[in-house]
Design an enzyme around this catalytic site. Structure first.
Site, PDB file in Angstrom:
ATOM      1  CG  HIS A 187      -1.885   1.090   1.297  1.00  0.00           C
ATOM      2  ND1 HIS A 187      -1.846   2.072   2.259  1.00  0.00           N
ATOM      3  CD2 HIS A 187      -2.967   1.370   0.512  1.00  0.00           C
ATOM      4  CE1 HIS A 187      -2.849   2.906   2.080  1.00  0.00           C
ATOM      5  NE2 HIS A 187      -3.540   2.510   1.027  1.00  0.00           N
ATOM      6  CG  ASP A 224      -3.122   6.799  -3.650  1.00  0.00           C
ATOM      7  OD1 ASP A 224      -4.202   6.252  -3.403  1.00  0.00           O
ATOM      8  OD2 ASP A 224      -2.086   6.621  -2.971  1.00  0.00           O
ATOM      9  CG  HIS A 267      -3.335   9.190  -0.247  1.00  0.00           C
ATOM     10  ND1 HIS A 267      -3.852  10.057   0.696  1.00  0.00           N
ATOM     11  CD2 HIS A 267      -4.222   8.181  -0.356  1.00  0.00           C
ATOM     12  CE1 HIS A 267      -5.010   9.588   1.131  1.00  0.00           C
ATOM     13  NE2 HIS A 267      -5.253   8.454   0.508  1.00  0.00           N
TER      14      HIS A 267
END
Length: 275
Positions: free
Chosen positions: A31, A60, A73
């Site tokens: 992640h 992201d 992100h």
């Protein structure tokens, strides 16, 4: 030894419906490259994850004011960099000067795709202006088989699907997740793809709980698997929760603590190359 879902967890893990998912489950996702060390979404973080053996990386994207696609992100630079301001309001010439943790530059998605040509990227599209540059970047890298796009916005998922077509993997949109949860409570048999949007998605990516309501349980897994959807759970950083979810039969886990998940899967004989 590879563990199977326990009795009561419903059908076995979903068969891969797209090359993005062609590795044996359970899939391990780093992640933001492994955000626990404070250098999230940087080349250094992703390289560390790949060196540990991660094949799936989560990131992201936002677009700068001049349309450059950045792997980052937050909507603003404030939290994790030494700069300030909203990415959408700044040109790339300003954003490129920011440093994560005071030392690491923000990578472009194109740089990540080029730097890790064997890795698969799960990409959360964070804002509407990033949709077109994202599809263009995937096309320019010919990375259709190794990218899956997700978003908290149903509209953004649908916009990506409209531009890219079926060659690109996407996760189920927010309305589809809600419909799938309702179908699982009703214990309806397979089908219902029109209600969930499962006909266009290859996986469903969800937290274990949302607003205090359980999302991932045996009924939810059965409902997803009957519709050909893998279930990936985020963001799981606790060893015991990882073990419980794997026992339940989830198809993938996203974590900030990449060493912990690697150790858990290695113990279970489920890490790539283990045993």
């Amino acid at each position: 030894m590879t563990l199977s879902p326990p009795a009561g967890a419903g059908p076995g893990r979903a068969t891969a419906r797209h090359p993005f998912l062609d590795h044996p489950a359970p899939l391990a996702f780093a992640h933001r490259g492994g955000a626990a060390d404070g250098l999230e979404n940087t080349l250094t973080a992703f390289r560390r994850a790949v060196d540990l053996g991660y094949r799936y990386l989560e990131t992201d994207v936002h677009a700068t004011a001049d349309g450059v696609l950045v792997a980052f992100h937050d909507a603003t630079l404030d939290r994790v960099t030494d700069a300030r301001g909203a990415i959408a309001d700044l040109p790339w010439s300003a954003v490129r000067a920011a440093r994560v943790g005071g030392r690491e530059p923000l990578p472009l998605l194109a740089e990540l795709l080029a730097a890790f040509p064997l890795a698969r990227f799960n990409v959360d599209v964070k804002a509407a202006p990033a949709v077109r540059p994202l599809v263009a970047a995937i096309g320019a890298a010919d990375a259709w088989d190794r990218v899956c796009v997700s978003s908290f916005s149903q509209r953004r998922v649908e916009a990506v699907r409209a531009l890219a077509g079926p060659r690109l993997a996407t996760s189920l949109g927010t309305r589809g997740v809600a419909a799938l949860r309702l179908l699982s409570w009703a214990r309806l048999p397979g089908g219902g793809a029109g209600r969930t949007g499962a006909g266009r998605a290859v996986c469903v990516q969800v937290p274990e709980r949302h607003a205090g309501v359980p999302v991932v349980d045996a009924a939810f897994l059965r409902a997803a698997h009957r519709r050909g959807l893998q279930v990936h759970v985020w963001t799981v950083n606790d060893r015991d929760r990882m073990m419980s979810l794997l026992d339940l039969g989830v198809d993938g886990i996203m974590t900030d603590h990449i060493e912990t998940l690697r150790a858990v899967l290695t113990e279970r004989g489920a890490w790539p190359g283990a045993g």
